[in-house]
Design a protein around this motif. Structure first.
Motif, PDB file in Angstrom:
ATOM      1  N   ALA A  29      -7.731  14.665  -8.133  1.00  0.00           N
ATOM      2  CA  ALA A  29      -8.360  13.844  -8.950  1.00  0.00           C
ATOM      3  C   ALA A  29      -9.935  13.759  -8.826  1.00  0.00           C
ATOM      4  N   GLY A  30     -10.275  13.966  -7.423  1.00  0.00           N
ATOM      5  CA  GLY A  30     -11.862  14.043  -7.176  1.00  0.00           C
ATOM      6  C   GLY A  30     -12.405  15.338  -7.759  1.00  0.00           C
ATOM      7  N   ASP A  31     -11.278  16.635  -7.383  1.00  0.00           N
ATOM      8  CA  ASP A  31     -12.125  17.820  -7.840  1.00  0.00           C
ATOM      9  C   ASP A  31     -11.966  17.972  -9.180  1.00  0.00           C
ATOM     10  N   LEU A  32     -10.798  17.268  -9.995  1.00  0.00           N
ATOM     11  CA  LEU A  32     -11.147  17.708 -11.503  1.00  0.00           C
ATOM     12  C   LEU A  32     -12.097  16.571 -11.962  1.00  0.00           C
ATOM     13  N   GLY A  33     -12.566  15.473 -11.467  1.00  0.00           N
ATOM     14  CA  GLY A  33     -13.660  14.486 -12.024  1.00  0.00           C
ATOM     15  C   GLY A  33     -15.067  15.311 -11.548  1.00  0.00           C
ATOM     16  N   GLN A  34     -15.054  16.071 -10.375  1.00  0.00           N
ATOM     17  CA  GLN A  34     -16.528  16.822  -9.862  1.00  0.00           C
ATOM     18  C   GLN A  34     -16.637  17.920 -10.959  1.00  0.00           C
TER      19      GLN A  34
END
Length: 102
Positions: A29-34
């Motif tokens: 989720a963090g990778d996608l958001g970034q």
């Protein structure tokens, strides 16, 4: 848990409920958001511009606080003028945007 009773992880934490935490899912989720944030900044777009989303929706996604649906991912790829690439393997994940040729 069914869809009608689903609440976000953060809402459950605030309510004092025990929340399971999966580091691999959180990282994805963090990778996608970034990746969304980086591509949006690269294009000089505001948070909700061209994606058909509200500013809070984009903010939650960029912060890794929500899991987007497949139709939303398709909309994001179109709005960010690129291909969204998500690679998921056991214990590892990678998210990138590949810009469309000009």
């Amino acid at each position: 848990m069914n869809h009608s009773t689903y609440r976000t992880r953060r809402a459950r934490q605030i309510a004092g409920e025990a929340v399971e935490y999966d580091h691999v899912d959180a990282r994805l989720a963090g990778d996608l958001g970034q990746a969304v944030y980086d591509r949006r900044i690269e294009l000089g777009l505001s948070q909700a511009e061209r994606a058909g989303m509200t500013q809070p929706q984009v903010s939650r996604m960029e912060g890794g606080d929500t899991v987007p649906t497949l139709p939303l991912l398709r909309r994001l790829a179109k709005a960010l003028d690129g291909s969204l690439n998500v690679a998921v393997d056991e214990g590892d994940s990678r998210v990138t945007f590949t810009p469309h040729a000009a």
